[in-house]
Design a protein around this motif. Structure first.
Motif, PDB file in Angstrom:
ATOM      1  N   THR A  92       0.740  -1.143   0.053  1.00 35.99           N
ATOM      2  CA  THR A  92      -0.084   0.030  -0.104  1.00 35.99           C
ATOM      3  C   THR A  92       0.917   1.274   0.097  1.00 35.99           C
ATOM      4  N   ASP A  93       0.567   2.266  -0.743  1.00 38.41           N
ATOM      5  CA  ASP A  93       1.147   3.458  -0.687  1.00 38.41           C
ATOM      6  C   ASP A  93       0.526   4.373   0.177  1.00 38.41           C
ATOM      7  N   SER A  94       1.403   5.373   0.657  1.00 38.46           N
ATOM      8  CA  SER A  94       1.074   5.908   2.123  1.00 38.46           C
ATOM      9  C   SER A  94       0.353   7.233   1.917  1.00 38.46           C
ATOM     10  N   PHE A  97       1.687  11.080  -1.978  1.00 39.17           N
ATOM     11  CA  PHE A  97       1.493  11.555  -3.502  1.00 39.17           C
ATOM     12  C   PHE A  97       0.288  11.813  -3.951  1.00 39.17           C
ATOM     13  N   GLN A  98      -0.628  10.968  -3.573  1.00 36.90           N
ATOM     14  CA  GLN A  98      -2.160  11.387  -4.047  1.00 36.90           C
ATOM     15  C   GLN A  98      -2.495  12.659  -3.308  1.00 36.90           C
ATOM     16  N   VAL A  99      -2.346  12.726  -2.084  1.00 34.35           N
ATOM     17  CA  VAL A  99      -2.865  14.050  -1.704  1.00 34.35           C
ATOM     18  C   VAL A  99      -2.334  15.297  -2.346  1.00 34.35           C
ATOM     19  N   PHE A 146       5.458   7.656   5.030  1.00 30.59           N
ATOM     20  CA  PHE A 146       4.639   8.555   4.561  1.00 30.59           C
ATOM     21  C   PHE A 146       5.723   9.721   4.078  1.00 30.59           C
ATOM     22  N   ASP A 147       5.740  10.373   2.805  1.00 27.15           N
ATOM     23  CA  ASP A 147       6.725  10.881   2.219  1.00 27.15           C
ATOM     24  C   ASP A 147       6.083  12.131   1.549  1.00 27.15           C
ATOM     25  N   GLU A 148       7.012  13.162   1.196  1.00 30.24           N
ATOM     26  CA  GLU A 148       6.606  14.300   0.474  1.00 30.24           C
ATOM     27  C   GLU A 148       7.305  14.056  -0.907  1.00 30.24           C
ATOM     28  N   GLY A 216      11.785   7.113  -4.956  1.00 28.21           N
ATOM     29  CA  GLY A 216      10.496   8.030  -5.194  1.00 28.21           C
ATOM     30  C   GLY A 216      10.976   9.214  -5.936  1.00 28.21           C
ATOM     31  N   GLY A 217       9.969   9.893  -6.151  1.00 32.86           N
ATOM     32  CA  GLY A 217      10.135  11.354  -6.555  1.00 32.86           C
ATOM     33  C   GLY A 217      10.556  11.180  -8.285  1.00 32.86           C
ATOM     34  N   LEU A 218      10.367  10.171  -8.721  1.00 34.10           N
ATOM     35  CA  LEU A 218      10.443   9.978 -10.167  1.00 34.10           C
ATOM     36  C   LEU A 218       9.138   9.519 -10.967  1.00 34.10           C
ATOM     37  N   ALA A 219       9.414   9.533 -12.076  1.00 31.04           N
ATOM     38  CA  ALA A 219       8.236   9.339 -13.134  1.00 31.04           C
ATOM     39  C   ALA A 219       7.228  10.563 -12.829  1.00 31.04           C
ATOM     40  N   VAL A 220       7.823  11.676 -12.712  1.00 36.10           N
ATOM     41  CA  VAL A 220       6.823  13.069 -12.183  1.00 36.10           C
ATOM     42  C   VAL A 220       6.979  13.961 -13.214  1.00 36.10           C
TER      43      VAL A 220
END
Ligand SMILES: CNc1nc2cc3c(=O)[nH]c(N)nc3c(CC[C@H]3O[C@@H](OC)[C@H](OC)[C@@H]3OC)c2[nH]1
Length: 373
Positions: A92-94, A97-99, A146-148, A216-220
């Motif tokens: 599960t993703d935290s 990203f969706q927020v 949980f990340d930003e 994380g932080g890629l494919a953005v």
């Protein structure tokens, strides 16, 4: 079957690895592609067909499920596996990203993120602690910190701020994680497109006691070469004995290039989303089934596929279903695409074991370029 979570590398080919994650709910063969099941469903597919396509694990998402039907409700109903009839592993993703990409009126501070639901405008707060509690309530086997995640391009200051916040949230997520046999938590490397920040983030996370690490932080929005450059910078600082997960990636070519640089796990909405829009992924490249050239083509997408959706239905019929907006068109193309991604992963795993990954990549790309025979 032990009740612990464990990871083993069984073969390597350059930086690429073939391995397995063992969990009480099942084994995950790696490199692995994890179909996205955001709202407790891999859209337009029965869970048994997701399994038949070759998937060992699928994804759920804190953001969507906390808003609807609610994490406490899913727990009351027996947890996500029971709820969606998928007895195998779930990651599960935290929700962070969706927020930032879906919610309205977001306020981010050291504690977490306050936001309004994009569904009904209700107000919510997500923090490392609440995200881990939700993932526990869902019964997730692999929980993400949980990340930003910042969009690219961004300033070095912005990338540094978000990376340091994500490291502090990594500590809090790790502390809030409920240790249970078979359950795992992964940290997430941030740092934008800044190499020094990426290395610092990777090294700091490597020293925390995570079961696996995500990039994380890629494919953005960045070009493929920027993504690959960040992988070449980051992966050498990730422990070889832990799984490495590249979030949100990607196209078949992205995945092959990332496997060659040492990534083990992938997720992307592409096969499922493309399927709902009439785009088929095949060994011969992409086929836009809406194109009129398919209107009387009696051939299936791929006669040699093990997937009935790709093997047993004519392109003419798929063309008709998609043009008519028939639900079965979405179902068949989604199933064919998920099966193609799994067949690609099976080919990559075999190529690493045989020490012929670069040949496999070249042969696969040549077949896409050659198109139909
Ligand atoms: C498309 N590019 C992309 N880059 C991403 C980077 C990050 C990141 O740095 N941190 C976190 N926490 N999540 C990320 C995500 C979301 C993946 C989820 O998004 C959902 O797919 C829509 C799915 O949720 C079932 C999946 O679960 C892991 C990314 N997606």
């Amino acid at each position: 079957m032990s009740d612990d979570f464990s990871f083993a590398v069984q073969a390597t080919d350059g930086a690429a690895r073939k391995g397995e994650i063992f969990t009480p709910r099942g084994t995950i063969r790696m490199p692995a592609f994890m179909p996205v099941g955001t709202a407790a469903t891999v859209k337009a597919m029965f869970p048994q067909d997701v399994r038949a396509a070759g998937a060992d694990i699928l994804l759920g998402n804190v953001y969507h499920l906390m808003l609807r039907p609610g994490a406490e409700r899913v727990a009351k109903l027996g947890g996500l596996h029971e709820f969606m009839r998928w007895p195998y592993p779930i990651l599960t993703d935290s929700g962070g990203f969706q927020v930032m990409s879906l919610a309205k009126l977001r306020k981010l501070d050291e504690s977490g993120v306050t936001f309004q639901s994009h569904i009904d405008g209700s107000r919510h707060h997500l923090s490392p602690e609440r995200s881990m509690e939700i993932q526990h309530l869902l019964g997730s086997d692999i929980q993400m910190q949980f990340d930003e995640c910042v969009r690219l391009p961004c300033s070095d200051e912005e990338a540094e701020r978000a990376m340091r916040l994500s490291l502090r949230w990594a500590e809090r997520s790790r502390k809030a994680f409920r240790e249970q046999p078979g359950r795992a938590i992964f940290g997430i490397v941030q740092g934008g497109a800044n190499k020094a920040l990426r290395v610092e983030s990777a090294r700091a996370l490597a020293d925390m006691d995570f079961h696996g690490l995500a990039v994380g932080g890629l494919a953005v929005g960045e070009p493929q070469e920027v993504m690959l450059d960040m992988l070449e910078t980051t992966v050498p600082h990730l422990p070889a004995g832990k799984p490495r997960y590249l979030m949100g990636v990607g196209t078949p070519d992205d995945i092959m290039q990332a496997v060659a640089r040492g990534i083990d796990m992938f997720d992307c909405v592409m096969p499922t989303r493309a399927g709902r829009h009439g785009l088929a992924y095949t060994r011969f490249g992409k086929i836009n089934i809406k194109n009129s050239r398919h209107a009387e083509d009696t051939r299936p997408l791929d006669p040699d596929s093990s997937c009935p959706a790709a093997r047993d239905y004519s392109r003419a019929y798929l063309h008709h279903l998609v043009k008519a907006g028939e639900i079965l068109g979405m179902m068949l193309l989604t199933q064919a695409n998920v099966a193609y991604y799994q067949q690609l992963m099976a080919g990559l795993r075999a190529a690493v074991v045989e020490g012929r990954l670069s040949d496999f990549i070249a042969e696969t790309r040549a077949q896409w370029a050659e198109g139909e025979r």
